[in-house]
Design an enzyme around this catalytic site. Structure first.
Site, PDB file in Angstrom:
ATOM      1  N   GLY A   1       0.773  -1.242   0.000  1.00  0.00           N
ATOM      2  CA  GLY A   1       0.000   0.000   0.000  1.00  0.00           C
ATOM      3  C   GLY A   1       0.801   1.288   0.000  1.00  0.00           C
TER       4      GLY A   1
ATOM      5  N   SER B   1       1.950   8.342   1.872  1.00  0.00           N
ATOM      6  CA  SER B   1       1.205   7.136   2.260  1.00  0.00           C
ATOM      7  C   SER B   1       1.428   6.782   3.724  1.00  0.00           C
ATOM      8  CB  SER B   1       1.657   5.937   1.414  1.00  0.00           C
ATOM      9  OG  SER B   1       1.307   6.111   0.072  1.00  0.00           O
TER      10      SER B   1
ATOM     11  N   ASP C   1      -1.815  -6.192  -7.931  1.00  0.00           N
ATOM     12  CA  ASP C   1      -3.182  -5.682  -7.827  1.00  0.00           C
ATOM     13  C   ASP C   1      -3.919  -6.680  -6.935  1.00  0.00           C
ATOM     14  OD1 ASP C   1      -5.889  -5.230  -8.171  1.00  0.00           O
ATOM     15  OD2 ASP C   1      -5.738  -4.802 -10.310  1.00  0.00           O
ATOM     16  N   VAL C   2      -4.414  -6.222  -5.786  1.00  0.00           N
ATOM     17  CA  VAL C   2      -4.986  -7.170  -4.817  1.00  0.00           C
ATOM     18  C   VAL C   2      -6.333  -7.756  -5.252  1.00  0.00           C
ATOM     19  CG1 VAL C   2      -3.756  -6.153  -2.851  1.00  0.00           C
ATOM     20  CG2 VAL C   2      -6.076  -5.362  -3.392  1.00  0.00           C
TER      21      VAL C   2
ATOM     22  N   TYR D   1     -18.042   9.570   3.498  1.00  0.00           N
ATOM     23  CA  TYR D   1     -17.207   8.355   3.590  1.00  0.00           C
ATOM     24  C   TYR D   1     -17.974   7.162   3.011  1.00  0.00           C
ATOM     25  CZ  TYR D   1     -13.224   5.734   5.366  1.00  0.00           C
ATOM     26  OH  TYR D   1     -12.092   4.963   5.465  1.00  0.00           O
TER      27      TYR D   1
ATOM     28  N   LYS E   1     -14.933  -0.588   5.614  1.00  0.00           N
ATOM     29  CA  LYS E   1     -14.087  -0.607   6.821  1.00  0.00           C
ATOM     30  C   LYS E   1     -14.755  -1.404   7.943  1.00  0.00           C
ATOM     31  CE  LYS E   1     -10.560   1.907   5.435  1.00  0.00           C
ATOM     32  NZ  LYS E   1      -9.334   1.221   4.989  1.00  0.00           N
TER      33      LYS E   1
ATOM     34  N   ILE F   1      -5.734  11.968   7.607  1.00  0.00           N
ATOM     35  CA  ILE F   1      -4.366  12.371   7.258  1.00  0.00           C
ATOM     36  C   ILE F   1      -4.362  12.651   5.760  1.00  0.00           C
ATOM     37  CG2 ILE F   1      -1.946  11.614   7.099  1.00  0.00           C
ATOM     38  CD1 ILE F   1      -2.488   9.662   9.400  1.00  0.00           C
ATOM     39  N   LYS F   2      -3.712  13.745   5.350  1.00  0.00           N
ATOM     40  CA  LYS F   2      -3.713  14.100   3.923  1.00  0.00           C
ATOM     41  C   LYS F   2      -2.847  13.119   3.124  1.00  0.00           C
ATOM     42  CE  LYS F   2      -2.995  18.148   1.101  1.00  0.00           C
ATOM     43  NZ  LYS F   2      -2.124  19.307   1.019  1.00  0.00           N
TER      44      LYS F   2
ATOM     45  N   LEU G   1      -2.977  10.528  -0.835  1.00  0.00           N
ATOM     46  CA  LEU G   1      -3.583  10.398  -2.168  1.00  0.00           C
ATOM     47  C   LEU G   1      -5.019   9.882  -2.063  1.00  0.00           C
ATOM     48  CD1 LEU G   1      -2.649  10.680  -5.130  1.00  0.00           C
ATOM     49  CD2 LEU G   1      -2.047   8.251  -5.071  1.00  0.00           C
TER      50      LEU G   1
HETATM   51  P1  NAD Z   1      -2.615   5.918  -0.141  1.00  0.00           P
HETATM   52  O1  NAD Z   1      -3.336   6.341  -1.381  1.00  0.00           O
HETATM   53  O2  NAD Z   1      -1.243   6.385   0.025  1.00  0.00           O
HETATM   54  O3  NAD Z   1      -2.652   4.336   0.031  1.00  0.00           O
HETATM   55  C1  NAD Z   1      -3.695   3.534  -0.481  1.00  0.00           C
HETATM   56  C2  NAD Z   1      -3.007   2.419  -1.229  1.00  0.00           C
HETATM   57  O4  NAD Z   1      -3.956   1.456  -1.705  1.00  0.00           O
HETATM   58  C3  NAD Z   1      -2.249   2.938  -2.465  1.00  0.00           C
HETATM   59  O5  NAD Z   1      -0.911   2.555  -2.363  1.00  0.00           O
HETATM   60  C4  NAD Z   1      -2.940   2.243  -3.605  1.00  0.00           C
HETATM   61  O6  NAD Z   1      -2.078   1.950  -4.695  1.00  0.00           O
HETATM   62  C5  NAD Z   1      -3.420   0.975  -2.924  1.00  0.00           C
HETATM   63  N1  NAD Z   1      -4.410   0.272  -3.726  1.00  0.00           N
HETATM   64  C6  NAD Z   1      -5.628   0.710  -4.139  1.00  0.00           C
HETATM   65  N2  NAD Z   1      -6.203  -0.233  -4.919  1.00  0.00           N
HETATM   66  C7  NAD Z   1      -5.341  -1.274  -4.974  1.00  0.00           C
HETATM   67  C8  NAD Z   1      -5.345  -2.542  -5.631  1.00  0.00           C
HETATM   68  N3  NAD Z   1      -6.386  -2.944  -6.384  1.00  0.00           N
HETATM   69  N4  NAD Z   1      -4.279  -3.371  -5.463  1.00  0.00           N
HETATM   70  C9  NAD Z   1      -3.219  -2.997  -4.709  1.00  0.00           C
HETATM   71  N5  NAD Z   1      -3.156  -1.814  -4.066  1.00  0.00           N
HETATM   72  C10 NAD Z   1      -4.196  -0.973  -4.214  1.00  0.00           C
HETATM   73  O7  NAD Z   1      -3.541   6.451   1.056  1.00  0.00           O
HETATM   74  P2  NAD Z   1      -3.496   6.157   2.628  1.00  0.00           P
HETATM   75  O8  NAD Z   1      -4.351   7.214   3.223  1.00  0.00           O
HETATM   76  O9  NAD Z   1      -2.111   5.982   3.086  1.00  0.00           O
HETATM   77  O10 NAD Z   1      -4.305   4.797   2.743  1.00  0.00           O
HETATM   78  C11 NAD Z   1      -3.774   3.638   3.367  1.00  0.00           C
HETATM   79  C12 NAD Z   1      -4.829   2.974   4.237  1.00  0.00           C
HETATM   80  O11 NAD Z   1      -5.102   3.823   5.345  1.00  0.00           O
HETATM   81  C13 NAD Z   1      -6.171   2.761   3.534  1.00  0.00           C
HETATM   82  O12 NAD Z   1      -6.720   1.542   3.984  1.00  0.00           O
HETATM   83  C14 NAD Z   1      -7.004   3.919   4.063  1.00  0.00           C
HETATM   84  O13 NAD Z   1      -8.381   3.661   3.999  1.00  0.00           O
HETATM   85  C15 NAD Z   1      -6.496   3.943   5.486  1.00  0.00           C
HETATM   86  N6  NAD Z   1      -6.797   5.160   6.243  1.00  0.00           N
HETATM   87  C16 NAD Z   1      -6.474   6.387   5.735  1.00  0.00           C
HETATM   88  C17 NAD Z   1      -6.781   7.513   6.481  1.00  0.00           C
HETATM   89  C18 NAD Z   1      -6.464   8.893   5.943  1.00  0.00           C
HETATM   90  O14 NAD Z   1      -7.054   9.864   6.420  1.00  0.00           O
HETATM   91  N7  NAD Z   1      -5.545   9.033   5.003  1.00  0.00           N
HETATM   92  C19 NAD Z   1      -7.395   7.410   7.739  1.00  0.00           C
HETATM   93  C20 NAD Z   1      -7.694   6.141   8.220  1.00  0.00           C
HETATM   94  C21 NAD Z   1      -7.398   5.015   7.469  1.00  0.00           C
END
Ligand code: NAD
Length: 263
Positions: free
Chosen positions: A13, A19, A64-65, A155, A162, A191-192, A194
């Site tokens: 991820g 990230s 790709d998951v 959301y 989730k 958290i900001k 992508l």
């Molecule tokens: P991010 O965009 O950096 O990470 C999300 C990742 O998911 C990316 O690397 C993307 O390539 C990957 N992804 C999406 N579809 C995919 C697929 N089919 N196969 C493989 N990888 C795939 O954003 P982030 O905020 O770091 O998100 C990471 C996790 O944290 C996520 O589960 C998100 O829901 C969770 N989260 C984020 C926040 C926030 O505010 N940013 C808060 C709580 C939880």
């Protein structure tokens, strides 16, 4: 002795330096873990490779998951590279842009299945492969958000995904506990990143929580990373099936106090 000395971790991820998975990778590296990365789409390679180099990660594979063959391929290669692993980090989520805005009732069947497949089922699919490499027990960690517990504007379907993810954490923990494998989640505050940019009104959400969180600030990727170290190291050896909130306290509030005080 560093907290993750001698441990091998596979992290899914990382998209870029914002990230959450990168925050976790840096914290694991500081604590002596040997790390491998998997990223989701070919276009991310040019962003992920420099990060891998920065902390001396030589195992970097695309998967790709949603594709079983991609998952099998990355774990076959991980088996050849690492022999065994101790930690799996799942930091992956996706929902269609149109399902992260407007009314939840308009969520399409296709959008619902896609969000659940990528954001929840993938934890089960990755864990099933990872346990084959966890010869001496292990720790699985995923990332969730408060929108699983309560309705949060925009959301939408991701909140449902989730909720499924958090339930999967409990079922996996119960299933794998007898094998010495722990499964936990971190529920991070906004958290900001992508992905977060895809949620309508995210900037307002950040401002809202910053003003009302008990700590009166938002959290960052590094704070999530340090909690991940705790959960995945021997410091967390008695914890499984848990959702730990790293959200500056937002989830404890029954009625968030507005910035202008009520008294
Ligand atoms: P991010 O965009 O950096 O990470 C999300 C990742 O998911 C990316 O690397 C993307 O390539 C990957 N992804 C999406 N579809 C995919 C697929 N089919 N196969 C493989 N990888 C795939 O954003 P982030 O905020 O770091 O998100 C990471 C996790 O944290 C996520 O589960 C998100 O829901 C969770 N989260 C984020 C926040 C926030 O505010 N940013 C808060 C709580 C939880």
């Amino acid at each position: 002795m560093k907290l993750l000395e001698g441990k091998k971790a596979l992290i899914f991820g990382i998209a870029n330096k914002r990230s959450i998975a990168w925050g976790i990778a840096k914290a694991f590296h500081e604590q002596g873990a040997e790390i491998g990365f998997s990223y989701g789409i070919p276009q991310l390679e040019r962003r992920v490779m420099p990060l891998a180099e920065q902390i001396g990660v030589s195992f970097v594979e695309m998967a790709d998951v949603t594709k079983d063959e991609d998952i099998t391929n990355v774990f076959d290669k991980a088996a050849a590279h690492f022999g065994s692993i101790d930690i799996l980090v799942h930091s992956v989520a996706f929902a269609k842009q149109e399902d992260l805005t407007g009314r939840f009732v308009h969520t399409s069947r296709d959008g619902f299945s896609m969000a659940l497949d990528i954001s929840a089922y993938s934890l089960v699919a990755l864990t099933r492969q990872a346990i084959g490499l966890m010869s001496d027990g292990g720790s699985v960690l995923t990332m969730t958000y408060y929108g699983a517990e309560k309705a949060v504007p925009h959301y939408n379907v991701m909140g449902v995904a989730k909720a499924a993810l958090e339930a999967s954490v409990r079922y996996l923990a119960a299933d794998l506990g007898p094998d010495g494998i722990r499964v936990n989640a971190i529920s991070a505050g906004p958290i900001k990143t992508l992905s977060a940019a895809g949620i309508a009104g995210f900037r307002k959400m950040l401002r809202y929580t910053e003003e009302r969180n008990p700590l009166r600030r938002n959290v960052d990727q590094d704070e999530v990373g340090r909690t991940a170290v705790w959960l995945c190291s021997d410091l967390g050896s008695g914890i499984t099936g848990e959702v730990v909130h790293v959200d500056a306290g937002y989830h404890i509030l029954g009625m968030p106090e507005p910035p202008e005080k009520w008294e």
